[in-house]
Design a protein around this motif. Structure first.
Motif, mmCIF file in Angstrom:
data_model
loop_
_atom_site.group_PDB
_atom_site.id
_atom_site.type_symbol
_atom_site.label_atom_id
_atom_site.label_comp_id
_atom_site.label_asym_id
_atom_site.label_seq_id
_atom_site.Cartn_x
_atom_site.Cartn_y
_atom_site.Cartn_z
ATOM 1 N N PRO A 113 -24.795 16.854 -7.195
ATOM 2 C CA PRO A 113 -24.897 18.261 -7.563
ATOM 3 C C PRO A 113 -24.567 18.448 -9.051
ATOM 4 N N GLN A 152 -26.593 16.243 0.874
ATOM 5 C CA GLN A 152 -25.944 15.719 2.080
ATOM 6 C C GLN A 152 -26.710 14.482 2.510
ATOM 7 N N THR A 157 -27.971 21.560 -6.371
ATOM 8 C CA THR A 157 -26.826 22.360 -5.938
ATOM 9 C C THR A 157 -26.104 21.777 -4.730
ATOM 10 N N GLU A 158 -26.817 20.965 -3.934
ATOM 11 C CA GLU A 158 -26.198 20.378 -2.730
ATOM 12 C C GLU A 158 -26.932 19.098 -2.360
#
Length: 197
Positions: free
Chosen positions: A168, A190, A187-188
């Motif tokens: 990020p 996972q 931004t993210e």
């Protein structure tokens, strides 16, 4: 298999402690199914977050149910989420170049149709090789992003392993032609279950 059965099977895969953003659970889904509220039940199941518990079979059941209800965008979204379960989630804020800067003349469509090239700063490439990698775009919270516009997106790389070094805050560049079509600030990220361990 009928729609209610598909949705019940998906609800059976949800852990008891998992809740939607609105605080709903698999038990609420079963209640909606008891009242023949299939579309609401599908929406709740789609809103149950976290790729750490969701098997790909979960998203396949939801995609099949959405397809049988003629909800093509929902079916496409469920297939996308199944791919994220397998490959990981990458979210970003995309800023498109303006038309004056020779950017796109057409909007970026929202439902995963566009597959541009991305310069992702791959550290392991030998000198002279292009740092361009295919990544599909899903526009979040809007049907599209207009030329020169900005908005949140999700990315689905063709070769996810090449994107594992990203974090990020990193900025990657979208290419369709010269000059660059835009930039995306991550931004993210996972990782999927298989990589998160």
């Amino acid at each position: 298999m009928e729609v209610p059965e598909l949705l019940r099977r998906a609800a059976d895969l949800v852990p008891a402690d998992v809740r939607s953003d609105a605080g709903l659970s698999a038990e609420d889904v079963r209640d909606y199914l008891g009242h023949d509220e299939w579309e609401i039940a599908l929406g709740v199941l789609q809103d149950l977050g976290g790729i750490q518990w969701q098997p790909i079979a979960y998203w396949n059941l939801l995609a099949d149910a959405a397809q049988r209800m003629w909800l093509s965008r929902d079916a496409a979204w469920c297939r996308w989420r199944g791919a994220e379960t397998r490959n990981g989630i990458i979210r970003a804020d995309l800023r498109l170049a303006t038309r004056e800067a020779r950017g796109r003349r057409l909007p970026v469509p929202g439902a995963g149709q566009l597959r541009p090239l991305w310069a992702i700063g791959c550290p392991d490439l030998p000198d002279g090789l292009a740092d361009l990698h295919v990544g599909r775009i899903w526009v979040e919270s809007a049907p599209e992003i207009p030329p020169g516009g900005q908005g949140p997106i999700r990315l689905l790389p063709l070769t996810p392993a090449n994107w594992r070094h990203l974090r990020p805050g990193d900025v990657i560049t979208m290419h369709e032609q010269q000059p660059a079509a835009g930039t995306a600030t991550l931004t993210e990220i996972q990782l999927p279950r298989s990589c998160a361990m």
